[in-house]
Design a protein around this motif. Structure first.
Motif, PDB file in Angstrom:
ATOM      1  N   LEU A   1      89.176  74.149  -2.303  1.00  0.00           N
ATOM      2  CA  LEU A   1      88.992  74.694  -3.490  1.00  0.00           C
ATOM      3  C   LEU A   1      88.084  73.934  -4.400  1.00  0.00           C
ATOM      4  CD1 LEU A   1      89.674  76.928  -5.749  1.00  0.00           C
ATOM      5  CD2 LEU A   1      91.532  75.629  -6.392  1.00  0.00           C
TER       6      LEU A   1
ATOM      7  N   ARG B   1      85.600  71.858  -3.200  1.00  0.00           N
ATOM      8  CA  ARG B   1      84.383  71.698  -3.160  1.00  0.00           C
ATOM      9  C   ARG B   1      83.573  73.475  -3.123  1.00  0.00           C
ATOM     10  NH1 ARG B   1      82.900  68.868   2.151  1.00  0.00           N
ATOM     11  NH2 ARG B   1      84.552  70.094   3.075  1.00  0.00           N
ATOM     12  N   ASN B   2      84.552  74.357  -2.828  1.00  0.00           N
ATOM     13  CA  ASN B   2      84.172  75.454  -2.782  1.00  0.00           C
ATOM     14  C   ASN B   2      84.441  76.781  -3.891  1.00  0.00           C
ATOM     15  OD1 ASN B   2      82.593  75.223  -0.451  1.00  0.00           O
ATOM     16  ND2 ASN B   2      84.665  75.260   0.696  1.00  0.00           N
ATOM     17  N   ALA B   3      84.703  76.149  -4.974  1.00  0.00           N
ATOM     18  CA  ALA B   3      85.506  76.821  -6.120  1.00  0.00           C
ATOM     19  C   ALA B   3      84.492  78.031  -6.534  1.00  0.00           C
ATOM     20  CB  ALA B   3      86.059  76.216  -7.180  1.00  0.00           C
ATOM     21  N   TYR B   4      83.170  77.563  -6.508  1.00  0.00           N
ATOM     22  CA  TYR B   4      82.089  78.359  -7.240  1.00  0.00           C
ATOM     23  C   TYR B   4      81.053  78.709  -6.204  1.00  0.00           C
ATOM     24  CZ  TYR B   4      84.481  77.041 -11.497  1.00  0.00           C
ATOM     25  OH  TYR B   4      85.426  76.671 -12.321  1.00  0.00           O
ATOM     26  N   SER B   5      81.517  78.936  -4.997  1.00  0.00           N
ATOM     27  CA  SER B   5      80.415  79.281  -3.815  1.00  0.00           C
ATOM     28  C   SER B   5      80.026  80.867  -4.107  1.00  0.00           C
ATOM     29  CB  SER B   5      81.110  79.012  -2.646  1.00  0.00           C
ATOM     30  OG  SER B   5      81.382  77.794  -2.267  1.00  0.00           O
ATOM     31  N   ARG B   6      78.828  80.983  -3.716  1.00  0.00           N
ATOM     32  CA  ARG B   6      78.394  82.341  -3.891  1.00  0.00           C
ATOM     33  C   ARG B   6      78.347  82.865  -2.344  1.00  0.00           C
ATOM     34  NH1 ARG B   6      75.745  84.643  -8.196  1.00  0.00           N
ATOM     35  NH2 ARG B   6      75.452  83.149  -9.874  1.00  0.00           N
TER      36      ARG B   6
ATOM     37  N   PRO C   1      81.494  80.241   1.673  1.00  0.00           N
ATOM     38  CA  PRO C   1      81.662  78.814   1.381  1.00  0.00           C
ATOM     39  C   PRO C   1      80.541  78.016   1.813  1.00  0.00           C
ATOM     40  CG  PRO C   1      83.773  79.594   1.474  1.00  0.00           C
ATOM     41  CD  PRO C   1      82.642  80.805   2.120  1.00  0.00           C
TER      42      PRO C   1
END
Length: 313
Positions: free
Chosen positions: A173, A175-180, A183
């Motif tokens: 989470l 590092r990747n919470a706002y990945s489009r 991830p």
């Protein structure tokens, strides 16, 4: 109502205020009182084509009238062969053999047994260890809960199968919470398999099983390059890679299978749910021809794989 012990349900609470579904059509259920409910998760992720499709209803009725049951051991019926041929047209190249089951849980147990038996048939009888993934869900048969990583499914039933280990889950989470989309971070988490190889030795490991997209743990997409890296590590050490596509199969990701969507082909692939649109209990295991052919040795009158179910196919 008292006689029925419901699965995965707080039975006492439910029976005080039952939530009953009386009929279904397309994307909706109806209660006995006539209230319409949107089926937001397609039954249990299994009604991929919608409810009460006329072609499916007609096919089930016609088949029951023509041949309601045929034993699958040492006998068969033509449609089992026809369905297998049609299914392998959807799978990635190389996954061209089909073994039928009744559910996703049975498909997982079948694939695990197939992996161990394959290595044994090749003279690698030490390869019996099975590797799952933390937070993974592979049904609730003993094989499935053993390689699975859902704590609630494991804690009640003791140690389950022996010779099991788990690689780390991919939920990152921070590092990747706002990945489009997929991830960006976490491909290196596949390297945790190398840790288990160092701990147990590759010569003891039969297979690794993962969901291309984790489902029951909260829908976790694989990090970019993760599945490719896992495939490469398995190839390096002669370990079979199993994809559990019970949920992701048959169009859930916009492609026939997760393997198709991500461009990574496993050695074995488990399916169920969407294979019959949830209308009849059914599952299957796809495997590479090379795995199948290892079993097809020895005297022709002997059973090559001593496994199956009353309702297989």
């Amino acid at each position: 109502m008292d006689a029925y012990w419901m699965p995965f349900t707080a039975n006492r609470q439910f029976k005080k205020a039952p939530r009953l579904l009386a009929k279904a059509k397309d994307m909706h259920f109806w209660t006995p009182e006539g209230r319409q409910i949107l089926d937001g998760i397609a039954g249990l992720w299994c009604v991929n084509a919608g409810h009460a499709r006329p072609k499916i209803v007609k096919a089930i009725a016609e088949q029951a009238a023509e041949l309601d049951y045929a034993p699958p051991f040492n006998m068969a019926h033509p449609k089992a062969f026809e369905l297998a041929e049609r299914l392998v047209q959807l799978t990635p190249a190389g996954l061209d053999k089909v073994f039928f089951t009744n559910s996703g849980s049975e498909s997982v147990d079948t694939a695990l047994k197939m992996a161990i038996a394959y290595h044994r048939a090749r003279g690698e009888g030490t390869r019996t260890r099975l590797i799952g993934r933390e937070r993974g869900y592979h049904g609730v048969n003993f094989g499935g809960i053993s390689v699975g990583g859902i704590v609630g499914n494991r804690k009640t039933f003791g140690p389950a199968l022996g010779g099991i280990d788990h690689i780390r889950h991919t939920h990152d989470l921070a590092r990747n919470a706002y990945s489009r989309g997929v991830p960006a971070h976490g491909a290196e988490l596949a390297d945790d398999l190398e840790r288990l190889v160092a701990l147990h030795d590759a010569s003891t490991i039969a297979a690794v099983i993962v969901e291309p997209v984790a489902g029951s743990t909260g829908v976790l997409l694989p990090p970019q390059g993760y599945l490719e890296r896992l495939r490469a590590i398995c190839d390096k050490h002669g370990i079979l890679l199993i994809f559990d596509e019970v949920i992701t199969g048959f169009g859930r990701l916009g492609a026939p299978f997760g393997a198709t969507h991500f461009g990574v082909t496993p050695d074995l692939m488990t399916v169920a749910k969407g294979i019959s649109n949830g209308c009849v209990p059914m599952g299957a295991v796809f495997c590479k021809r090379a795995i199948h052919d290892v079993f097809m040795t020895g005297p022709e009158h002997l059973i090559e794989f001593a496994h199956g179910y009353t309702y297989s196919a």
